[in-house]
Write an enzyme that holds these catalytic residues in place. Structure first.
Site, PDB file in Angstrom:
ATOM      1  N   ALA A  53       4.328  49.304  24.229  1.00  0.00           N
ATOM      2  CA  ALA A  53       5.249  48.973  25.313  1.00  0.00           C
ATOM      3  C   ALA A  53       5.310  47.452  25.407  1.00  0.00           C
ATOM      4  O   ALA A  53       4.381  46.752  24.981  1.00  0.00           O
ATOM      5  CB  ALA A  53       4.756  49.577  26.617  1.00  0.00           C
ATOM      6  N   GLY A  68       2.133  52.308  22.965  1.00  0.00           N
ATOM      7  CA  GLY A  68       3.333  53.132  23.048  1.00  0.00           C
ATOM      8  C   GLY A  68       3.947  53.428  21.680  1.00  0.00           C
ATOM      9  O   GLY A  68       4.634  54.441  21.519  1.00  0.00           O
ATOM     10  N   GLU A 103       2.034  56.312  20.438  1.00  0.00           N
ATOM     11  CA  GLU A 103       2.386  57.457  21.287  1.00  0.00           C
ATOM     12  C   GLU A 103       3.773  57.991  20.964  1.00  0.00           C
ATOM     13  O   GLU A 103       3.994  59.206  20.951  1.00  0.00           O
ATOM     14  CB  GLU A 103       2.282  57.038  22.752  1.00  0.00           C
ATOM     15  CG  GLU A 103       0.850  56.710  23.137  1.00  0.00           C
ATOM     16  CD  GLU A 103       0.743  56.021  24.483  1.00  0.00           C
ATOM     17  OE1 GLU A 103       1.107  54.822  24.570  1.00  0.00           O
ATOM     18  OE2 GLU A 103       0.326  56.662  25.449  1.00  0.00           O
ATOM     19  N   GLU A 108      -4.595  49.743  24.806  1.00  0.00           N
ATOM     20  CA  GLU A 108      -4.308  49.461  26.218  1.00  0.00           C
ATOM     21  C   GLU A 108      -5.548  49.021  26.990  1.00  0.00           C
ATOM     22  O   GLU A 108      -5.444  48.251  27.949  1.00  0.00           O
ATOM     23  CB  GLU A 108      -3.699  50.697  26.891  1.00  0.00           C
ATOM     24  CG  GLU A 108      -2.282  51.049  26.432  1.00  0.00           C
ATOM     25  CD  GLU A 108      -2.253  51.979  25.226  1.00  0.00           C
ATOM     26  OE1 GLU A 108      -3.289  52.140  24.539  1.00  0.00           O
ATOM     27  OE2 GLU A 108      -1.173  52.548  24.959  1.00  0.00           O
TER      28      GLU A 108
HETATM   29  N1  CAA Z   1       4.798  43.470  23.932  1.00  0.00           N
HETATM   30  C1  CAA Z   1       5.504  42.336  23.924  1.00  0.00           C
HETATM   31  N2  CAA Z   1       5.504  41.481  22.883  1.00  0.00           N
HETATM   32  C2  CAA Z   1       4.758  41.784  21.814  1.00  0.00           C
HETATM   33  C3  CAA Z   1       4.008  42.955  21.757  1.00  0.00           C
HETATM   34  C4  CAA Z   1       4.049  43.841  22.874  1.00  0.00           C
HETATM   35  N3  CAA Z   1       3.392  45.009  22.900  1.00  0.00           N
HETATM   36  N4  CAA Z   1       3.355  43.005  20.580  1.00  0.00           N
HETATM   37  C5  CAA Z   1       3.709  41.891  19.930  1.00  0.00           C
HETATM   38  N5  CAA Z   1       4.567  41.160  20.655  1.00  0.00           N
HETATM   39  C6  CAA Z   1       5.166  39.865  20.312  1.00  0.00           C
HETATM   40  C7  CAA Z   1       4.158  38.748  20.405  1.00  0.00           C
HETATM   41  O1  CAA Z   1       4.022  38.316  21.725  1.00  0.00           O
HETATM   42  C8  CAA Z   1       4.777  37.711  19.495  1.00  0.00           C
HETATM   43  O2  CAA Z   1       5.831  37.076  20.210  1.00  0.00           O
HETATM   44  P1  CAA Z   1       5.926  35.449  20.248  1.00  0.00           P
HETATM   45  O3  CAA Z   1       6.138  35.093  18.818  1.00  0.00           O
HETATM   46  O4  CAA Z   1       7.101  35.203  21.117  1.00  0.00           O
HETATM   47  O5  CAA Z   1       4.628  34.967  20.774  1.00  0.00           O
HETATM   48  C9  CAA Z   1       5.437  38.541  18.406  1.00  0.00           C
HETATM   49  O6  CAA Z   1       5.556  39.863  18.950  1.00  0.00           O
HETATM   50  C10 CAA Z   1       4.592  38.615  17.154  1.00  0.00           C
HETATM   51  O7  CAA Z   1       3.290  39.058  17.505  1.00  0.00           O
HETATM   52  P2  CAA Z   1       1.957  38.255  17.130  1.00  0.00           P
HETATM   53  O8  CAA Z   1       2.233  36.799  16.970  1.00  0.00           O
HETATM   54  O9  CAA Z   1       0.916  38.633  18.109  1.00  0.00           O
HETATM   55  O10 CAA Z   1       1.648  38.886  15.696  1.00  0.00           O
HETATM   56  P3  CAA Z   1       0.215  39.065  14.995  1.00  0.00           P
HETATM   57  O11 CAA Z   1       0.508  39.496  13.609  1.00  0.00           O
HETATM   58  O12 CAA Z   1      -0.637  37.848  15.218  1.00  0.00           O
HETATM   59  O13 CAA Z   1      -0.490  40.262  15.787  1.00  0.00           O
HETATM   60  C11 CAA Z   1      -0.585  42.435  16.826  1.00  0.00           C
HETATM   61  C12 CAA Z   1       0.052  41.549  15.733  1.00  0.00           C
HETATM   62  C13 CAA Z   1      -2.065  42.658  16.503  1.00  0.00           C
HETATM   63  C14 CAA Z   1       0.166  43.751  16.779  1.00  0.00           C
HETATM   64  C15 CAA Z   1      -0.444  41.750  18.191  1.00  0.00           C
HETATM   65  O14 CAA Z   1       0.910  41.361  18.388  1.00  0.00           O
HETATM   66  C16 CAA Z   1      -0.818  42.624  19.360  1.00  0.00           C
HETATM   67  O15 CAA Z   1      -2.012  42.809  19.631  1.00  0.00           O
HETATM   68  N6  CAA Z   1       0.190  43.149  20.116  1.00  0.00           N
HETATM   69  C17 CAA Z   1      -0.035  43.928  21.315  1.00  0.00           C
HETATM   70  C18 CAA Z   1      -0.540  45.317  20.987  1.00  0.00           C
HETATM   71  C19 CAA Z   1      -0.796  46.075  22.273  1.00  0.00           C
HETATM   72  O16 CAA Z   1      -1.632  45.711  23.075  1.00  0.00           O
HETATM   73  N7  CAA Z   1      -0.073  47.181  22.465  1.00  0.00           N
HETATM   74  C20 CAA Z   1      -0.214  48.016  23.643  1.00  0.00           C
HETATM   75  C21 CAA Z   1       0.798  47.614  24.651  1.00  0.00           C
HETATM   76  S1  CAA Z   1       0.562  48.459  26.222  1.00  0.00           S
HETATM   77  C22 CAA Z   1       1.266  49.983  25.990  1.00  0.00           C
HETATM   78  O17 CAA Z   1       1.760  50.295  24.938  1.00  0.00           O
HETATM   79  C23 CAA Z   1       1.254  50.929  27.168  1.00  0.00           C
HETATM   80  C24 CAA Z   1       1.568  52.314  26.785  1.00  0.00           C
HETATM   81  O18 CAA Z   1       0.691  53.125  26.579  1.00  0.00           O
HETATM   82  C25 CAA Z   1       2.960  52.768  26.664  1.00  0.00           C
END
Ligand code: CAA
Length: 258
Positions: A66, A109, A112, A132
């Site tokens: 998400a 998400g 999921e 999460e």
């Molecule tokens: N939401 C919003 N933006 C996101 C995102 C997310 N879930 N995941 C990645 N992005 C964005 C980053 O912020 C980044 O944007 P900027 O360049 O503007 O900073 C861009 O995508 C590229 O990401 P990274 O620079 O972080 O890329 P990376 O290769 O260094 O890392 C990653 C990749 C490990 C996937 C890392 O992006 C990450 O940890 N993302 C979040 C994963 C996460 O926590 N997901 C769970 C979300 S909560 C949820 O999903 C609730 C639910 O149950 C429905």
């Protein structure tokens, strides 16, 4: 199609392809994307011209979860009422088989969403996780319920409580994915698998999907009763007659409904 801004939706033969397309955010599922995804999926689902739906992302990410930036400042009421969280009922009730084709990250998400589909095909680059817990929350698109059903309580608890990622080979071993495919053959294999499904009798596909879903929800005795009735009902279709006649005549079936 032209009106979408965060996905691409296209019919290729009898397969409806939906490609998540927010590369700047690793396909994070914001409200617009979820609305467009569900809209496109339901349009394909309503069409008798479509026998299988594929949901995929990019080589780098199926979806990284998400959209954290969109959620960060929301409160209880906003989570309950709006945003990308409440609207999945129609998607989960679709009749058409849905394949999640996962390359790269399928996190939160994203994982999921993949689990909401009938099965997952994974490129060998796929990484699954429910991170999460690292954000001070828990899965919100069904992960705490579907992951234990998919891979068992112990592994699901470890994934959800640590937030660690699982690679494609472990995901296959654990039963989360149907098959792992080398990245360079991935889309061709997905296309072939989807086209194979889409070539079958639509009423038979709908019934088979329905029965498989019942297996996730019902006690065994109820599920078996459901199957018995659905199986008998299949004998009211022309496609059953044609399918079985084609077998005895040693030829390919020519289904009416496909
Ligand atoms: N939401 C919003 N933006 C996101 C995102 C997310 N879930 N995941 C990645 N992005 C964005 C980053 O912020 C980044 O944007 P900027 O360049 O503007 O900073 C861009 O995508 C590229 O990401 P990274 O620079 O972080 O890329 P990376 O290769 O260094 O890392 C990653 C990749 C490990 C996937 C890392 O992006 C990450 O940890 N993302 C979040 C994963 C996460 O926590 N997901 C769970 C979300 S909560 C949820 O999903 C609730 C639910 O149950 C429905």
């Amino acid at each position: 199609s032209a009106e979408y801004t965060t996905i691409l939706a296209e019919a290729r033969g009898r397969v409806g392809w939906i490609t998540l397309d927010r590369p700047e955010a690793l396909n994070a599922l914001n409200s617009v994307l979820v609305t467009e995804l569900i809209d496109a999926a339901l349009i394909f689902d309503a069409s008798s011209e479509i026998g299988c739906i594929v949901i995929t992302g990019s080589e780098r990410a199926f979806a990284a979860g998400a959209d954290i930036k969109e959620m960060a400042d929301q409160g209880y009421a906003e989570m309950l009422v709006g945003g990308p969280f409440p609207g999945w009922g129609g998607f989960e009730r679709m009749r058409t088989p849905v394949i999640a084709a996962v390359a790269g990250f399928a996190l939160g998400g994203g994982c999921e969403l993949a689990m909401m589909c009938d099965f997952i095909l994974a490129a060998d680059t796929a990484k699954f996780g429910q991170p999460e817990i690292n954000l001070g929350v828990l899965p919100g698109f069904g992960g705490s319920q579907r992951l234990p059903r998919a891979i068992g309580k112990a592994k699901a608890a470890e994934m959800v409580l640590t937030g660690r990622m699982m690679r494609a080979d472990e995901a296959e071993r654990s039963g989360l994915v149907a098959r792992v495919i080398p990245a360079d053959e991935f889309l061709a294999d997905v296309e072939h698998t989807a086209a194979t499904i889409a070539s079958k009798s639509l009423p038979a596909l709908y019934a088979a999907k329905d029965a498989l879903q019942a297996a996730q929800e019902m006690p065994l005795s109820e599920g078996l009763r459901f199957e018995r009735l659905a199986f008998a009902a299949a004998f009211a279709t022309d496609d059953q007659k044609e399918g079985m006649r084609a077998f005895t005549e040693k030829r390919e079936p020519n289904f009416t409904h496909r």
